[in-house]
Write an enzyme that holds these catalytic residues in place. Structure first.
Site, PDB file in Angstrom:
ATOM      1  N   ASP A   1      -3.441  -7.776  -6.930  1.00 33.14           N
ATOM      2  CA  ASP A   1      -4.763  -8.433  -7.098  1.00 33.14           C
ATOM      3  C   ASP A   1      -5.103  -8.166  -8.713  1.00 33.14           C
ATOM      4  O   ASP A   1      -5.883  -7.149  -9.051  1.00 33.14           O
ATOM      5  CB  ASP A   1      -5.761  -7.506  -6.481  1.00 33.14           C
ATOM      6  CG  ASP A   1      -5.610  -7.614  -4.739  1.00 33.14           C
ATOM      7  OD1 ASP A   1      -5.925  -9.068  -4.504  1.00 33.14           O
ATOM      8  OD2 ASP A   1      -5.587  -6.704  -4.044  1.00 33.14           O
TER       9      ASP A   1
ATOM     10  N   GLN B   1     -18.149  -6.793  -0.688  1.00 33.72           N
ATOM     11  CA  GLN B   1     -17.364  -7.531  -1.383  1.00 33.72           C
ATOM     12  C   GLN B   1     -16.775  -8.896  -0.686  1.00 33.72           C
ATOM     13  O   GLN B   1     -16.012  -9.651  -1.213  1.00 33.72           O
ATOM     14  CB  GLN B   1     -15.905  -6.880  -1.978  1.00 33.72           C
ATOM     15  CG  GLN B   1     -15.009  -6.291  -0.686  1.00 33.72           C
ATOM     16  CD  GLN B   1     -14.251  -5.594  -1.405  1.00 33.72           C
ATOM     17  OE1 GLN B   1     -14.300  -4.399  -1.579  1.00 33.72           O
ATOM     18  NE2 GLN B   1     -12.884  -5.853  -1.713  1.00 33.72           N
TER      19      GLN B   1
ATOM     20  N   HIS C   1       0.882  -1.175  -0.060  1.00 28.49           N
ATOM     21  CA  HIS C   1       0.086   0.185  -0.061  1.00 28.49           C
ATOM     22  C   HIS C   1       0.845   1.178  -0.157  1.00 28.49           C
ATOM     23  O   HIS C   1       0.599   2.102  -0.833  1.00 28.49           O
ATOM     24  CB  HIS C   1      -0.804   0.157   1.342  1.00 28.49           C
ATOM     25  CG  HIS C   1      -1.851  -1.130   1.314  1.00 28.49           C
ATOM     26  ND1 HIS C   1      -1.733  -1.886   2.471  1.00 28.49           N
ATOM     27  CD2 HIS C   1      -2.989  -1.220   0.571  1.00 28.49           C
ATOM     28  CE1 HIS C   1      -2.942  -2.807   2.156  1.00 28.49           C
ATOM     29  NE2 HIS C   1      -3.716  -2.408   1.327  1.00 28.49           N
TER      30      HIS C   1
END
Ligand code: PAF
Length: 276
Positions: A147, A58, A34
């Site tokens: 991802d 989600q 991040h």
């Protein structure tokens, strides 16, 4: 660093800070992955916003929503050196008020891989990311390659809906032994943590075969599976050698390949990929 819990506070702050905005959407429990996105956003925009929100829609069928780490104070400490301007950490009521009933569905690209294993997951991701784009209205938004399908889905959605935002993709950050950084790594037992770098070793074995000239997806998938099967703690959900744009499984590889996998260690599910 201004902490906005409400959309109205965020909008008032942004009104006082005209210029280009970079948004790093996160669910918190920040790690180096991040922070590398935050650093890049800092370099490329006048102002940086980081959203910290564990999005319930989600988590297919509940998933690990309840036990997902929530560490806002620590996250804000980690952001401080990067001069983040705005942290948006809304409540569920702020994001999904009573009578909420509008969702964003991306079709074909959400069906295989993670979409097949976690029905409804990408509907939740596409919805929350659209909401965050509408709320923050960033010039650029930053996502991690870790991802890979999420990135492909968001890029598809931005193209299809003409969303006025540039998607910037940051490379996967890894621990020294190759394990991809993830907020979920903290769930691993000591034994599973030792075993988990097998994902990267499996990806590297397939990458090496590709670099030696192997261009048949049907040969690359077993290369990954065979490495993973050497680790008894690893329960393989899928291995994939897919088209990087459509995410359909490839036999003949002509224009690059996304190697990816999902593997369970106990109740912890890890994903990883390499884009070649
Ligand atoms: O990648 C994540 O952390 C989440 O899926 C995202 C993009 C912040 C949406 O909740």
């Amino acid at each position: 660093m201004f902490l906005a819990k409400r959309i109205s506070d965020l909008r008032a702050f942004q009104k006082q800070h005209p210029g280009t905005w970079g948004l790093v959407p996160t669910m918190g429990a920040l790690h180096e992955g991040h922070l590398s996105l935050v650093k890049r956003a800092r370099d490329e925009n006048n102002f940086v916003a980081v959203s910290v929100y564990v999005n319930p829609t989600q988590f297919a069928g509940g998933g690990d929503f309840d036990k997902y780490p929530r560490t806002l104070e620590r996250d804000m400490d980690l952001m401080k050196p990067f001069q983040v301007d705005l942290v948006f950490a809304p409540s569920n009521e702020e994001m999904y008020p009573p009578n909420f009933q509008t969702y964003v569905t991306v079709e074909e690209i959400t069906k295989p891989l993670e979409g097949a294993m976690r029905p409804g997951h990408f509907r939740g991701v596409a919805t929350i990311v659209t909401k965050l784009f509408n709320i923050v209205q960033p010039d650029r938004a930053y996502f991690g390659q870790k991802d890979a399908q999420q990135v492909a889905v968001i890029q598809q959605m931005v193209r299809d809906l003409n969303l006025p935002v540039e998607i910037v993709v940051g490379e996967t950050m890894r621990e020294a032994d190759g394990l991809a950084m993830s907020s979920r790594n903290v769930y691993l037992s000591a034994e599973d943590r030792n075993a988990a770098p097998i994902l990267y070793r499996a990806l590297c074995a397939a990458r090496d075969a590709y670099l030696r000239g192997e261009r048949d997806g049907a040969s690359l998938r077993p290369v990954m599976r065979e490495v993973l099967e050497q680790e008894p703690r690893a329960n393989v959900e899928y291995v994939s050698a897919a088209d990087p744009l459509t995410l359909q499984e490839l036999d003949e590889i002509k224009n690059g390949v996304l190697l990816s996998m999902a593997v369970r260690f106990g109740t912890t599910r890890l994903i990883d990929n390499l884009l070649l």
